[in-house]
Design an enzyme around this catalytic site. Structure first.
Site, PDB file in Angstrom:
ATOM      1  N   HIS A  34       2.764  -1.237 -13.155  1.00  0.00           N
ATOM      2  CA  HIS A  34       3.770  -1.637 -12.154  1.00  0.00           C
ATOM      3  C   HIS A  34       3.283  -2.906 -11.473  1.00  0.00           C
ATOM      4  O   HIS A  34       2.539  -2.874 -10.486  1.00  0.00           O
ATOM      5  CB  HIS A  34       3.989  -0.500 -11.137  1.00  0.00           C
ATOM      6  CG  HIS A  34       5.097  -0.745 -10.163  1.00  0.00           C
ATOM      7  ND1 HIS A  34       5.755   0.284  -9.511  1.00  0.00           N
ATOM      8  CD2 HIS A  34       5.675  -1.885  -9.724  1.00  0.00           C
ATOM      9  CE1 HIS A  34       6.680  -0.224  -8.709  1.00  0.00           C
ATOM     10  NE2 HIS A  34       6.637  -1.555  -8.810  1.00  0.00           N
ATOM     11  N   ASP A  91       2.992  -6.091  -6.112  1.00  0.00           N
ATOM     12  CA  ASP A  91       3.070  -7.537  -5.849  1.00  0.00           C
ATOM     13  C   ASP A  91       1.782  -7.953  -5.153  1.00  0.00           C
ATOM     14  O   ASP A  91       1.767  -8.182  -3.938  1.00  0.00           O
ATOM     15  CB  ASP A  91       4.290  -7.834  -4.961  1.00  0.00           C
ATOM     16  CG  ASP A  91       5.583  -7.383  -5.618  1.00  0.00           C
ATOM     17  OD1 ASP A  91       6.045  -8.087  -6.529  1.00  0.00           O
ATOM     18  OD2 ASP A  91       6.105  -6.319  -5.238  1.00  0.00           O
ATOM     19  N   GLU A 113      11.688   4.643  -3.513  1.00  0.00           N
ATOM     20  CA  GLU A 113      10.783   3.814  -2.694  1.00  0.00           C
ATOM     21  C   GLU A 113      11.332   3.854  -1.264  1.00  0.00           C
ATOM     22  O   GLU A 113      10.681   4.377  -0.365  1.00  0.00           O
ATOM     23  CB  GLU A 113      10.723   2.387  -3.249  1.00  0.00           C
ATOM     24  CG  GLU A 113       9.764   1.473  -2.481  1.00  0.00           C
ATOM     25  CD  GLU A 113       9.795   0.018  -2.984  1.00  0.00           C
ATOM     26  OE1 GLU A 113      10.781  -0.383  -3.630  1.00  0.00           O
ATOM     27  OE2 GLU A 113       8.811  -0.708  -2.697  1.00  0.00           O
TER      28      GLU A 113
HETATM   29  N1  HPA Z   1      10.617  -2.787  -4.904  1.00  0.00           N
HETATM   30  C1  HPA Z   1      11.786  -3.318  -5.271  1.00  0.00           C
HETATM   31  N2  HPA Z   1      11.889  -4.527  -5.801  1.00  0.00           N
HETATM   32  C2  HPA Z   1      10.779  -5.237  -5.990  1.00  0.00           C
HETATM   33  C3  HPA Z   1       9.548  -4.736  -5.638  1.00  0.00           C
HETATM   34  C4  HPA Z   1       9.458  -3.441  -5.075  1.00  0.00           C
HETATM   35  O1  HPA Z   1       8.387  -2.891  -4.732  1.00  0.00           O
HETATM   36  N3  HPA Z   1       8.642  -5.699  -5.933  1.00  0.00           N
HETATM   37  C5  HPA Z   1       9.329  -6.736  -6.478  1.00  0.00           C
HETATM   38  N4  HPA Z   1      10.619  -6.457  -6.511  1.00  0.00           N
HETATM   39 ZN    ZN Z   2       7.844  -2.817  -7.788  1.00  0.00          ZN
END
Ligand code: HPA
Ligand code: ZN
Length: 326
Positions: free
Chosen positions: A16, A278, A199
């Site tokens: 991821h 990220d 999330e």
């Molecule tokens: N969530 C949703 N979109 C995203 C993320 C994330 O953690 N990182 C980059 N795009």
């Molecule tokens: Zn992500």
């Protein structure tokens, strides 16, 4: 410490990782200069200071703005190779990386420029670092399903370069059901399926990712823990979750790393993996995620080893390649 040395030594896969989210401020400045693109920051320190988020959307706004410096094939190659150098230093042996084609094609950067650049960086990583990788085309869920279909059409000539598709960006208000048809089309093209789910979105979105998208792997999945029947389903399916502790903390998905759900996920028998999401924005690459989570919740060597093994088992490598690496 001994535990940190143990973490450093574990061979791992990263499942991821948004390649645009690995754009470090130093490279952002270098590319802005090289491409004569203006960025709304005076210094690397000012960029880092801006990385203070209270939710997913706060982050996405700045993450999409940062991607504006990426224009040429060389930019994408440099971006990818810089990630693989850091990953290799963390003993990442294999990585399945997301990219967001629409972030670039919507700015006029051709799809082929993005893909060819990333593939060049991935080929270099294999040759120079011994790190293997796969590329996952991720649809932006705040855009329409028709736009996702148009992106999938652009991908057709490059299909052999992709291992799967993903679904990312603003979750709440954009449930998996919105992308049911395009995911079916991607599966028919032989691609594996991932989606960010749970999330910020509710457990219902996770059910939809399983029942309507038929995902092969789940990204994040945190809010699944609110629904015991959903947890049972995830365990019964042997679904792999790509969990991202530092991301969760920076985006306030968890208030305190000490309260992170990973220990409970493991107790319930979920196949958890740890990932950086990220890393340029969230304060660390994969080993930093292992280290900070272990320090906060008290993980054992057995648990750390299990998650590292899960990362290969949950990858899209074929069974023979997995058997060699686990
Ligand atoms: N969530 C949703 N979109 C995203 C993320 C994330 O953690 N990182 C980059 N795009
Ligand atoms: Zn992500």
């Amino acid at each position: 410490t001994d535990l940190n040395a143990f973490i450093d030594g574990l061979p791992k896969a990263e499942l991821h990782l948004h390649i645009e989210g690995s754009l470090e401020p130093e490279l952002m400045f270098a590319l802005a200069e090289r491409n004569k693109v203006a960025i709304p920051f005076d210094s690397v320190e000012a960029v880092r200071a801006a990385y203070d988020f209270s939710n997913l959307q706060d982050f996405l706004d700045i993450y999409y703005a940062g991607a504006n410096v990426l224009l040429t094939r060389q930019d994408f190659e440099d971006l990818a190779f810089a990630y693989f150098q850091r990953a290799a230093a963390d003993n990442v042996r294999h990585a399945e990386i997301f990219f967001d084609p629409q972030t670039h094609t919507d700015r006029g950067v051709p799809f082929g420029v993005v893909v060819e650049g990333l593939i060049a960086g991935m080929d270099r990583a294999k040759a120079e670092l011994g790190v293997t990788s796969g590329l996952i085309l991720s649809f932006l869920r705040h855009l329409s399903e028709d736009e996702a279909f148009a992106t999938l059409e652009m991908a057709r000539p490059y299909l052999h370069h992709f291992v799967g598709v993903g679904l990312d960006s603003s979750e709440v208000g954009h449930p998996p059901s919105k992308f049911q048809r395009v995911f079916a089309a991607a599966q028919a093209m032989g691609l594996k399926l991932c989606a960010h789910a749970g999330e910020e979105g509710p457990p219902e979105y996770v059910w939809e990712a399983l029942d309507l998208l038929h995902i092969d792997r789940m990204d994040h999945g945190n809010r699944s823990m609110e629904d015991p029947a959903l947890v049972r389903r995830i365990v019964a399916e042997g679904m792999t979750l790509t969990v991202c502790p530092l991301s969760n903390h920076k985006l306030c998905v968890v208030d305190d790393l000490k309260d992170h759900p990973v220990p409970e996920m493991l107790r319930q028998g979920i196949r958890v993996t740890l990932n950086s999401d990220d890393p340029a924005y969230f304060g660390g690459y994969v080993n930093e995620n292992y280290r900070q989570l272990a320090a906060a919740v008290g993980l054992t060597r057995e648990q750390l080893t299990l998650m590292a093994r899960n990362s290969f088992a949950g990858s899209f490598l074929d069974d023979a390649a997995k058997a060699e690496r686990i």
